[in-house]
Design a protein around this motif. Structure first.
Motif, PDB file in Angstrom:
ATOM      1  N   ALA A 137       0.829  -1.210   0.000  1.00 11.72           N
ATOM      2  CA  ALA A 137       0.000   0.000   0.000  1.00 11.72           C
ATOM      3  C   ALA A 137       0.862   1.258   0.000  1.00 11.72           C
ATOM      4  CB  ALA A 137      -0.929   0.009   1.204  1.00 11.72           C
ATOM      5  N   ASN A 138       0.441   2.252  -0.766  1.00  8.39           N
ATOM      6  CA  ASN A 138       1.079   3.559  -0.751  1.00  8.39           C
ATOM      7  C   ASN A 138       0.092   4.574  -1.306  1.00  8.39           C
ATOM      8  OD1 ASN A 138       1.439   3.636  -3.735  1.00  8.39           O
ATOM      9  ND2 ASN A 138       2.941   2.000  -3.330  1.00  8.39           N
ATOM     10  N   THR A 139       0.524   5.803  -1.457  1.00  7.85           N
ATOM     11  CA  THR A 139      -0.395   6.855  -1.898  1.00  7.85           C
ATOM     12  C   THR A 139      -0.977   6.581  -3.279  1.00  7.85           C
ATOM     13  OG1 THR A 139       1.499   8.112  -2.720  1.00  7.85           O
ATOM     14  CG2 THR A 139       0.710   8.649  -0.515  1.00  7.85           C
ATOM     15  N   ASN A 140      -0.266   5.836  -4.108  1.00  9.44           N
ATOM     16  CA  ASN A 140      -0.743   5.525  -5.453  1.00  9.44           C
ATOM     17  C   ASN A 140      -1.321   4.126  -5.579  1.00  9.44           C
ATOM     18  OD1 ASN A 140       0.157   8.066  -6.535  1.00  9.44           O
ATOM     19  ND2 ASN A 140       2.245   7.258  -6.441  1.00  9.44           N
ATOM     20  N   ASN A 141      -1.358   3.387  -4.496  1.00 13.50           N
ATOM     21  CA  ASN A 141      -1.826   2.001  -4.534  1.00 13.50           C
ATOM     22  C   ASN A 141      -2.593   1.702  -3.252  1.00 13.50           C
ATOM     23  OD1 ASN A 141      -2.032  -0.675  -5.633  1.00 13.50           O
ATOM     24  ND2 ASN A 141      -0.483  -1.317  -4.148  1.00 13.50           N
ATOM     25  N   THR A 152      -2.066  -3.391  13.454  1.00 16.00           N
ATOM     26  CA  THR A 152      -1.950  -2.057  12.867  1.00 16.00           C
ATOM     27  C   THR A 152      -2.538  -2.056  11.460  1.00 16.00           C
ATOM     28  OG1 THR A 152       0.037  -1.512  14.140  1.00 16.00           O
ATOM     29  CG2 THR A 152      -0.374  -0.231  12.148  1.00 16.00           C
ATOM     30  N   VAL A 153      -3.477  -1.138  11.229  1.00 17.47           N
ATOM     31  CA  VAL A 153      -3.982  -0.928   9.878  1.00 17.47           C
ATOM     32  C   VAL A 153      -2.985  -0.032   9.160  1.00 17.47           C
ATOM     33  CG1 VAL A 153      -5.882  -0.077   8.470  1.00 17.47           C
ATOM     34  CG2 VAL A 153      -6.357  -1.123  10.696  1.00 17.47           C
ATOM     35  N   PRO A 154      -2.296  -0.521   8.131  1.00 13.43           N
ATOM     36  CA  PRO A 154      -1.255   0.275   7.475  1.00 13.43           C
ATOM     37  C   PRO A 154      -1.840   1.512   6.782  1.00 13.43           C
ATOM     38  CG  PRO A 154      -1.087  -2.048   6.899  1.00 13.43           C
ATOM     39  CD  PRO A 154      -2.417  -1.867   7.550  1.00 13.43           C
ATOM     40  N   ASP A 155      -0.995   2.497   6.570  1.00  7.48           N
ATOM     41  CA  ASP A 155      -1.408   3.684   5.824  1.00  7.48           C
ATOM     42  C   ASP A 155      -2.005   3.274   4.478  1.00  7.48           C
ATOM     43  OD1 ASP A 155      -0.173   4.954   7.940  1.00  7.48           O
ATOM     44  OD2 ASP A 155       1.497   5.763   6.762  1.00  7.48           O
ATOM     45  N   TYR A 156      -3.055   3.993   4.071  1.00 11.14           N
ATOM     46  CA  TYR A 156      -3.699   3.833   2.754  1.00 11.14           C
ATOM     47  C   TYR A 156      -4.361   2.466   2.582  1.00 11.14           C
ATOM     48  CZ  TYR A 156      -0.306   7.558   2.336  1.00 11.14           C
ATOM     49  OH  TYR A 156       0.461   8.674   2.584  1.00 11.14           O
ATOM     50  N   HIS A 215      -3.190  -1.986  22.652  1.00 17.74           N
ATOM     51  CA  HIS A 215      -4.410  -1.661  21.928  1.00 17.74           C
ATOM     52  C   HIS A 215      -4.863  -2.834  21.058  1.00 17.74           C
ATOM     53  CE1 HIS A 215      -3.628   2.397  23.267  1.00 17.74           C
ATOM     54  NE2 HIS A 215      -2.453   2.405  22.660  1.00 17.74           N
ATOM     55  N   GLY A 216      -6.123  -2.770  20.666  1.00 14.71           N
ATOM     56  CA  GLY A 216      -6.635  -3.800  19.772  1.00 14.71           C
ATOM     57  C   GLY A 216      -6.252  -3.531  18.338  1.00 14.71           C
ATOM     58  N   LEU A 217      -6.755  -2.429  17.791  1.00 15.33           N
ATOM     59  CA  LEU A 217      -6.513  -2.062  16.398  1.00 15.33           C
ATOM     60  C   LEU A 217      -5.971  -0.639  16.354  1.00 15.33           C
ATOM     61  CD1 LEU A 217      -7.046  -3.641  13.734  1.00 15.33           C
ATOM     62  CD2 LEU A 217      -9.122  -2.285  13.470  1.00 15.33           C
ATOM     63  N   ILE A 218      -4.783  -0.458  15.785  1.00 20.83           N
ATOM     64  CA  ILE A 218      -4.144   0.850  15.668  1.00 20.83           C
ATOM     65  C   ILE A 218      -4.309   1.334  14.236  1.00 20.83           C
ATOM     66  CG2 ILE A 218      -1.989   2.129  15.869  1.00 20.83           C
ATOM     67  CD1 ILE A 218      -1.042   0.080  17.894  1.00 20.83           C
ATOM     68  N   MET A 219      -4.840   2.526  14.089  1.00 22.31           N
ATOM     69  CA  MET A 219      -5.134   3.067  12.764  1.00 22.31           C
ATOM     70  C   MET A 219      -3.935   3.821  12.195  1.00 22.31           C
ATOM     71  SD  MET A 219      -8.384   2.207  12.360  1.00 22.31           S
ATOM     72  CE  MET A 219      -9.131   3.344  11.171  1.00 22.31           C
ATOM     73  N   GLY A 220      -3.740   3.708  10.887  1.00 25.98           N
ATOM     74  CA  GLY A 220      -2.704   4.455  10.195  1.00 25.98           C
ATOM     75  C   GLY A 220      -3.287   5.651   9.470  1.00 25.98           C
ATOM     76  N   THR A 221      -2.448   6.385   8.780  1.00 27.38           N
ATOM     77  CA  THR A 221      -2.895   7.554   8.003  1.00 27.38           C
ATOM     78  C   THR A 221      -3.739   7.126   6.808  1.00 27.38           C
ATOM     79  OG1 THR A 221      -1.115   9.054   8.644  1.00 27.38           O
ATOM     80  CG2 THR A 221      -2.035   9.363   6.450  1.00 27.38           C
TER      81      THR A 221
END
Length: 268
Positions: free
Chosen positions: A76-80, A98-102, A125-131
């Motif tokens: 995952a990235n800004t374009n994918n 951890t939910v990865p960014d994007y 924590h249970g689920l950590i959110m990314g950007t």
């Protein structure tokens, strides 16, 4: 189209699976293609995920959520943008996850798609959110250590949302330390259940969070405070919230120069 036509010029909005929600602080996110004939709208568009990963106990690409998220993090990235789809089941996971960014996570329903936290120490924590992440229709249970959030929005991250998610037996249900001028943390239509923990919704250390559509009419045990804001720069906005039959010491607590905004907040 009818909903889109009702958006005022200059209003930003959010679109998900055919539903349009408009408010001046929202950003448009769409899972399809839309055409808007109002050129004065300033919209930021994010399209369909480029790739999808499936998680199921007996099929799919992976049989654990941890492994599915790890794969998403690698691509995952800004374009994918990547979607992780989770089949119904009880998933006993090495938390925190951890939910990865994007990345967008789609559960199958907060009553049938459940994460049971195997690590329940302090701040585990249970689920950590990314950007730039979203989580739909998922339940987190058992993040019961002191200071542990079922859904945690960390400092340094932004643009995070949950939709129709539920927590149970967590010390803090939804917990934000994501600060800054506009971290854009939204908890939409959340749910909690009996034996839920100390605090339902909390912001600390400059964190910000907006909770909308929290309607709780059953018996919920919140041993400390339902809504809590602590620390300078922290702000908790509770919008369209209804409580009834909730067992808690305090409905709301604000301390150490924090701020709380209540909009259509009802306690029966």
């Amino acid at each position: 189209n009818a909903a889109i036509n009702q958006i005022e010029a200059g209003t930003q909005c959010w679109v998900q699976e055919g539903h349009v929600y408009a408010q001046r602080s929202f950003i448009l996110k769409t899972t399809g293609i839309i055409t808007i004939g109002v050129t004065s709208l300033n919209l930021q568009l994010q399209g369909l995920p480029s790739q999808e990963i499936s998680v199921a106990l007996d099929a799919g690409d992976f049989n654990s959520i941890e492994d599915g998220l790890a794969r998403a993090a690698s691509i995952a990235n800004t374009n994918n943008r990547v979607a992780v789809r989770i089949a119904p089941g009880d998933y006993y996971e090495n938390t925190p996850l951890t939910v990865p960014d994007y990345v967008t996570v789609y559960g199958s329903g907060h009553e049938v798609c459940r994460i049971f936290c195997l690590n329940n120490g302090p701040a585990q924590h249970g689920l950590i959110m990314g950007t730039d992440t979203e989580v739909f229709n998922l339940q987190v249970r058992g993040a019961s250590g002191a200071g542990a959030g079922g859904f945690y929005f960390p400092s340094g991250k932004h643009d995070m949302e949950t939709h129709d998610c539920k927590y149970r037996d967590c010390d803090i249900g939804f917990f934000s330390e994501a600060g800054g001028p506009n971290p854009a943390v939204f908890v939409r239509n959340p749910h909690c259940s009996g034996g839920s923990g100390s605090v339902a919704y909390q912001v600390s250390n400059g964190g910000r969070m907006t909770v909308t559509g929290a309607v709780q009419t059953g018996a919920v045990v919140v041993t400390d405070t339902f809504a809590k804001a602590d620390g300078a720069g922290s702000k908790l906005t509770m919008c369209v919230v209804q409580l009834g039959g909730t067992n808690t010491q305090r409905t709301a607590e604000v301390s150490n120069n924090a701020e709380m905004e209540l909009q259509v907040f009802r306690v029966d």
